[in-house]
Design an enzyme around this catalytic site. Structure first.
Site, PDB file in Angstrom:
ATOM      1  N   ASP A 473      34.983 -38.727  15.288  1.00 28.09           N
ATOM      2  CA  ASP A 473      34.924 -39.680  14.435  1.00 28.09           C
ATOM      3  C   ASP A 473      37.074 -39.478  14.369  1.00 28.09           C
ATOM      4  O   ASP A 473      37.284 -38.084  14.192  1.00 28.09           O
ATOM      5  CB  ASP A 473      34.860 -40.515  13.537  1.00 28.09           C
ATOM      6  CG  ASP A 473      34.562 -39.257  11.743  1.00 28.09           C
ATOM      7  OD1 ASP A 473      35.442 -38.465  11.888  1.00 28.09           O
ATOM      8  OD2 ASP A 473      34.884 -39.558  11.126  1.00 28.09           O
ATOM      9  N   ASP A 516      35.846 -45.760  13.294  1.00 28.90           N
ATOM     10  CA  ASP A 516      35.746 -45.037  13.556  1.00 28.90           C
ATOM     11  C   ASP A 516      34.862 -44.263  14.391  1.00 28.90           C
ATOM     12  O   ASP A 516      35.009 -43.106  14.755  1.00 28.90           O
ATOM     13  CB  ASP A 516      37.323 -43.866  13.220  1.00 28.90           C
ATOM     14  CG  ASP A 516      37.265 -43.444  11.591  1.00 28.90           C
ATOM     15  OD1 ASP A 516      36.096 -44.484  11.595  1.00 28.90           O
ATOM     16  OD2 ASP A 516      37.200 -42.702  11.357  1.00 28.90           O
TER      17      ASP A 516
END
Length: 596
Positions: A473, A516
């Site tokens: 991420d 994300d």
């Protein structure tokens, strides 16, 4: 074209005409019979009345029968019959007429239909033979009782006279009532009919003015009249033949008068002569009528076929077993630009090359099985482009009468349908692709990841291999959204996904799980290879991100899980996720490998 005249059809006029015909024919027949109580050589009245009834509604028959009886009685009395005898014979005539007309009306309701004429001929003949026999028995009994005539000769004379009269005159009456005065003045008939009848009358007169036995010479002109004018010619011709024979014999001329036979024998000879004429000509007329009906039916079928084929929006083509077109409908011009003549004699030249082999096999299958089939293929338009068509092909008999079959094709343009199907298929594929792709970053979504993960694990069951999963991420992504806005955050996600795609192989899968969070699935990659990819990703993300609102520094943390044996997908994902959090706790912007 001459105006077609019509006879009056009012109640009294119709019956008045019938009365005149019945009375006149009865008086003439009885006068030629020469003697009260004698039975005529040919009886015309019953044929007239039968034809009249068959041309009228059944409900009106009683009025016509009464009219006929009332007209016949005075004629008989005038010819010398006493009233009782005249009434009894008239009643016998009624039995005969109703017997024939009733059977024909019941068996063949519409005698005007040519399709029923062969059946009508058989039924009418049978009914005539039976009805004349029944009425003859009654009439012979009356003649024997009231005039002491011999029963059997009286029966024979009645039967022959009435059968001949019924067959000839009833047929003539039906035709005359249908044709009316057009019988004589219709275009193309008048002069021909008059000339052939004149020829017949002349030949018959010549035959009956000599004592030589040349009666057969009268039959050829009668046959000519029958062939040229069918039932009209037969009816008028036999009447001419009978009148000439009866008058000449009565006046003492002809073979019958010179034979030295008595009156009864002369009458029998005349009847036999007339019966021979009927036996020769009526079957010929029935055969001609049936031939004409079949020819008309064939022409009508061909006309309908041509009309449908020539005006159908679909293209109709006929192809013989040698693969040559023998007929192409005019609609080919609208569909393909070629004229019908340009497409004759060819078969495969306008088919798309990719479709020719399949269509050859399809045609052979239709010829072999005789079963119709539907195919979709392409034909070349005259301007060069190809047209999609759907064609139904079926076997039909060959034109040349051989044992081989032809194939008929009915084709329609389906360009629009094919285009719609292709667009629909493209839309389906696009929807399928969108359902498996993340809309923002254009990388795989969780659904596609699950599918690929499942396929990779199945392959490992068949062929042992290594599998690596990278969970990653964006470090401090929330701060990017809060500090620069969600638009900048979306731009970072898109650029981040693009850099991930640039780092992996074509066979590797990059997927976004949400927010994300991203995953990279690697097949046939050892732990060292996964570690090398992680280093490359970390290095790639170190370069600044230009997201329009400014240049941002973005880093990533990566967790790696590897396996060389069958494992549960959720377990491997959990290991990679735990390694990701370990990388974050170690300071971010790095990777961590999970312990197997």
């Amino acid at each position: 074209m001459p105006r077609r005249l019509t006879l009056p059809r009012t109640y009294w006029a119709d019956r008045a005409i019938l009365a005149v015909l019945i009375a006149g024919s009865a008086w003439l027949s009885l006068t030629l019979a020469r003697g009260p109580g004698e039975l005529a050589a040919i009886w015309v009245g019953n044929g007239i009345l039968t034809g009249w009834l068959l041309s009228r509604r059944t409900s009106s028959w009683p009025g016509y029968v009464i009219t006929a009886v009332l007209a016949e009685m005075p004629a008989r009395i005038l010819a010398g019959d006493e009233p009782a005898y005249a009434a009894a014979i008239a009643a016998c005539n009624v039995v005969e007429v109703l017997g024939v007309a009733g059977v024909v009306r019941r068996a063949v309701p519409d005698i005007r239909n040519p399709r029923d004429w062969m059946q009508l001929g058989g039924i009418a003949t049978t009914a005539t033979l039976l009805a004349c026999a029944a009425a003859g028995l009654l009439a012979a009994t009356v003649a024997h009782a009231l005039h002491e005539q011999s029963f059997l000769p009286a029966l024979t004379r009645w039967y022959t006279a009435h059968v001949v009269g019924m067959v000839v005159v009833a047929t003539m009456t039906v035709v005359a009532l249908r044709e009316r005065l057009g019988l004589f003045i219709a275009t193309g008939r008048g002069w021909s009919l008059a000339m052939t009848l004149t020829l017949l009358a002349a030949v018959t007169t010549a035959v009956f003015t000599t004592s030589q036995a040349v009666l057969f010479l009268a039959y050829p002109p009668l046959l000519l009249v029958a062939v040229r004018h069918n039932f009209v010619g037969v009816g008028l011709g036999v009447i001419v033949l009978a009148l000439v024979a009866a008058i000449a014999t009565t006046l003492g001329y002809g073979p019958f008068a010179d034979s030295g036979a008595g009156p009864d024998m002369r009458i029998a000879q005349i009847q036999l002569f007339i019966a021979g004429a009927c036996v020769m000509t009526i079957p010929v007329c029935l055969a001609i009528a049936e031939r004409d009906r079949l020819s008309a039916s064939l022409r009508e079928s061909e006309r309908h076929y041509r009309m449908l084929a020539d005006h159908s929006h679909d293209m109709i083509a006929r192809i013989n077993a040698d693969e040559e077109r023998t007929y192409v409908s005019p609609s080919a011009t609208d569909m393909l630009g070629w004229s019908s003549a340009e497409l004759l004699g060819k078969r495969w030249d306008i088919l798309h090359p990719d479709d020719r082999k399949h269509q050859r096999q399809a045609m052979q299958e239709v010829l072999a099985t005789g079963q119709p089939r539907t195919d979709v293929y392409r034909l070349r338009h005259k301007d060069g482009h190809y047209v999609w068509i759907e064609a139904v092909s079926r076997c039909i008999p060959a034109d040349d009468g051989s044992d081989r079959n032809d194939v008929m094709f009915a084709a329609r343009n389906i360009d629009e349908r094919v285009a719609a199907e292709q667009a629909l298929e493209e839309s389906r594929r696009e929807l399928e692709r969108q359902s498996r792709v993340d809309a923002l970053t254009r990388v795989a979504n969780r659904r596609q990841l699950d599918e690929r993960f499942d396929l990779a694990l199945r392959r490992m069951q068949r062929h042992p291999a290594s599998l690596a999963l990278l969970c990653l991420d964006i470090d401090r992504f929330k701060a990017i959204n809060d500090g620069h806005g969600h638009a900048a955050g979306d731009a970072v996600l898109q650029a981040f996904a693009a850099r991930l795609l640039a780092c992996v192989r074509d066979t590797d899968l990059v997927a976004r799980l949400g927010g994300d969070e991203f995953v990279i699935l690697l097949e046939d990659v050892e732990a060292s290879g996964a570690e090398a990819l992680a280093r490359k990703v970390v290095a790639t993300m170190a370069k600044p991100f230009d997201v329009g609102a400014g240049v941002l520094e973005v880093t990533t943390s990566i967790g790696i899980a590897c396996t060389t044996r069958q494992v549960d997908a959720a377990a491997l994902m959990a290991q990679a996720d735990a390694a990701l959090y370990a990388a974050k706790h170690a300071g971010r912007n790095r990777y961590h490998i999970a312990t197997p």
